[in-house]
Design a protein around this motif. Structure first.
Motif, short mmCIF file in Angstrom:
data_model
loop_
_atom_site.label_atom_id
_atom_site.label_comp_id
_atom_site.label_asym_id
_atom_site.label_seq_id
_atom_site.Cartn_x
_atom_site.Cartn_y
_atom_site.Cartn_z
N THR A 172 0.79 -1.09 -0.05
CA THR A 172 0.03 -0.03 0.00
C THR A 172 1.12 1.47 -0.01
O THR A 172 0.29 2.35 -0.28
N GLY A 173 2.15 1.05 0.31
CA GLY A 173 3.09 2.22 0.46
C GLY A 173 2.60 3.36 1.37
O GLY A 173 3.14 4.50 1.49
N ALA A 174 1.79 2.88 2.62
CA ALA A 174 1.15 3.54 3.54
C ALA A 174 2.27 4.42 4.52
O ALA A 174 3.48 3.70 4.58
N ARG A 175 2.08 5.71 4.81
CA ARG A 175 3.01 6.39 5.53
C ARG A 175 2.27 6.53 6.78
O ARG A 175 1.18 6.50 7.21
N PHE A 176 3.23 6.39 8.02
CA PHE A 176 2.69 6.30 9.45
C PHE A 176 3.97 7.20 10.34
O PHE A 176 4.82 7.33 9.82
N ASP A 177 3.47 7.53 11.40
CA ASP A 177 4.21 8.39 12.44
C ASP A 177 4.69 7.39 13.58
O ASP A 177 4.49 6.23 13.41
N GLY A 178 5.37 8.06 14.38
CA GLY A 178 6.21 7.21 15.33
C GLY A 178 5.44 6.40 16.20
O GLY A 178 5.73 5.53 16.74
N LYS A 179 4.07 6.95 16.54
CA LYS A 179 3.23 6.28 17.47
C LYS A 179 2.89 5.02 16.80
O LYS A 179 2.86 3.95 17.65
N ARG A 180 2.23 5.12 15.67
CA ARG A 180 1.83 3.96 14.93
C ARG A 180 3.20 2.95 14.84
O ARG A 180 3.07 1.78 14.73
N ALA A 181 4.52 3.59 14.55
CA ALA A 181 5.61 2.66 14.41
C ALA A 181 5.79 1.65 15.87
O ALA A 181 6.07 0.68 15.67
N LYS A 182 5.37 2.34 16.79
CA LYS A 182 5.55 1.53 17.99
C LYS A 182 4.30 0.46 18.04
O LYS A 182 4.77 -0.45 18.37
N GLU A 183 3.30 0.87 17.61
CA GLU A 183 2.20 0.02 17.81
C GLU A 183 2.74 -1.28 17.00
O GLU A 183 2.33 -2.43 17.25
#
Lengths: 269, 269, 269
Positions: A172-183
């Protein structure tokens, strides 16, 4: 410790810590062949040096790493095969060798993840032992949007977050932030500007309580899991346990435990 | 694209998407031998067809799939072995072949999970690339309550959510909803009636930004991890990277990147 | 069922459940050679006994297990090799054999985790099928702080929570509570004093709804994943499925399903 001369990395030894700064801020620290070679040389230089206990990877200019340098990639498209060796494949494969070497470093590796953490930079984030992200960092695997697979990093992303999430991010090439990276399990800690330095300092304090050779042995054991049969992992672990138990760290560690004091290595820094 | 004639599936091609509806709503889309064979034939028909970029699996009548058809199973209990081949084992093993084929489909696969997502239906949910659940869907592995193991799907459930959670779900027969399914990593998105269609649409938009052959290569690389040695994964990844880089998608993708425009495949739909 | 005589474990058979209490509360149930041998003998005694459906592991005195007995370890440091066999390695390796046997027990295994859940105790927590923690339990891998690696348990921790989190816990020696243990996937349920007994009771009720031999077959299938090729897992699963389907549990289970009543095994307790 004799460190290599580097132009795309800035190396800052500080007692038991080696700070490795990716230093191509004008291209958000995108990796070209020179940078990849310098990463390899740097980790090779400290591979047998127990005085360096921790490596901190970070990018200059507020970005960690935007991935492979697209200009470099465009340039290689016209390179012909030589003696049956495809130079594009060889260039790509070498990056896999380098990130595998970083994963197997006997030191504890920490990445500080700010700004762009994309593609190959995402791959680097997936092989360090402790990943600390700014909440507003931007993670993603944009390769398929360019018409190429995230190739060398794919295995390391799967290992980090599992096949299911790895596939979804890449497809999907989705971008995400640090909080989601931790999840998702990409990173272990999320900070803001205010708490970043204390999180790094606290992590270093925790790591320094652990004996350097014991930590190196632990990494060596754990990284075999899944790659060799369980019985072989357990046999190797028993041999490493015996060597450690007869060695100087265990002598000091168990004495300190009985004497209710900190072991010597906890005071190094 | 020539699709097979089917009676237990309803196939709806829509430009670059093939919608596959499980169509036995009177038994909550429980899978019998016919349905399993039709799933196999459908994925085989599109395996070499890059014009189909996405397959959306969904159940008619508000349920995804209640698992294996118990009536079918009861009927097979009295079937004798023929030429040393146990027909029950052969029937069961064939389902494993089919879900492994779905997992390896070069297309991006999406499941829309409503109502019952049980047993074999749970197994299907575990092999699609992107699983979207209604919050009130009902997930579970009820097999052991019937006196049988969740056999062919076991490996795929372990791969999706890890050994620990997979064992617990199977050994307790616990039921859970879409929200818990996301926490466990069974699914990637949870919706309600109001947001389901826009979530599906947004997912399709994201997938369409990624090049079809690059996505297929990415799946092929990632699905090797753990099954073959790391060096072999990296070698294969390098070869696929070189082929992609010399191919038409990378030419278009890198040009579009430099020209700051969308690549052609993002406008397909 | 003939249980071994034990001095460091207290064994309490209760109908279909065997309660195994670690019984060295004066050292927070630290494991010495005797205890490890008694664990091995206990699980061996029930390995072929389907009348014991569940084993509940728990520590006396408010702690689960503080790990290996450091006094024992200090004593072994001076032990010489005999016939080329290092007694430290052999002692350590034996613990791996025992926890692997607990992981493969045909019974459903439950651990009740209170107080210290450290080192080898953490390892035990990582191999049971269902781990129930008190919210104020204290989890951690303190070994590297003593100068030794978490050796035999390393593989089981990686298997439970993944390489990334396992490395971080071992390389930092971080302590954490039951809530965090659930977030990491070490445990499945978190309770307080008020809810502990009802959580255990509810878990037993759920497990008893599932047929004993079907549960044993499920564990045997799932535990192969990653260790043998997928096709071999699916072949074995099909053979086990056929055997189960032709067996008495499936006869009763499918009849009960059709008759809309509980199967016999759900009423055992």
């Amino acid at each position: 410790m004799e460190l290599p001369a580097t132009t795309t990395l800035r190396l800052e030894p500080d007692r038991d810590v080696l700070h490795v700064w990716l230093a191509r801020p004008e291209v958000r620290n995108a990796m070209n062949g020179v940078l990849i070679g310098e990463l390899e040389a740097t980790f090779a230089a400290i591979a047998d040096d127990r005085s360096v206990r921790v490596v901190v990877l970070r990018g200059e200019g507020g970005n960690f790493c935007a991935g492979g340098d697209v200009k470099d990639m465009v340039a290689t498209r016209s390179a012909p095969a030589v003696d049956g060796v495809d130079p594009i494949a060889a260039y790509n494969r070498r990056f896999g060798t380098v990130i595998a070497a970083i994963e197997r470093a006997p030191q504890v590796t920490i990445a500080v993840l700010e700004g762009a953490v994309l593609g190959g930079g995402f791959g680097l984030a997936c092989v360090v032992d402790i990943a600390i992200a700014k909440h507003d960092a931007s993670f993603g695997l944009p390769e398929t949007g360019l018409g190429i697979p995230p190739a060398q990093i794919a295995a390391f992303v799967v290992q980090r977050i599992g096949l299911s999430q790895a596939k979804r991010l890449a497809l999907t090439g989705a971008r995400f932030d640090g909080k989601r990276a931790k999840e998702l399990g990409v990173v272990h800690e999320v900070c803001d500007d205010r708490t970043l330095n204390e999180t790094i300092a606290e992590t270093l304090t925790q790591v320094r309580r652990c004996a350097p050779a014991a930590n190196a042995a632990t990494k060596a054991i754990m990284q075999q899991v899944g790659a060799v049969p369980l019985d072989a992992v357990l046999d190797d672990a028993a041999a490493r346990f015996a060597a450690a138990t007869r060695g100087p760290e265990a002598a000091e560690g168990m004495l300190a435990f009985v004497q209710k004091r900190q072991p010597s290595w906890a005071k190094d820094a």
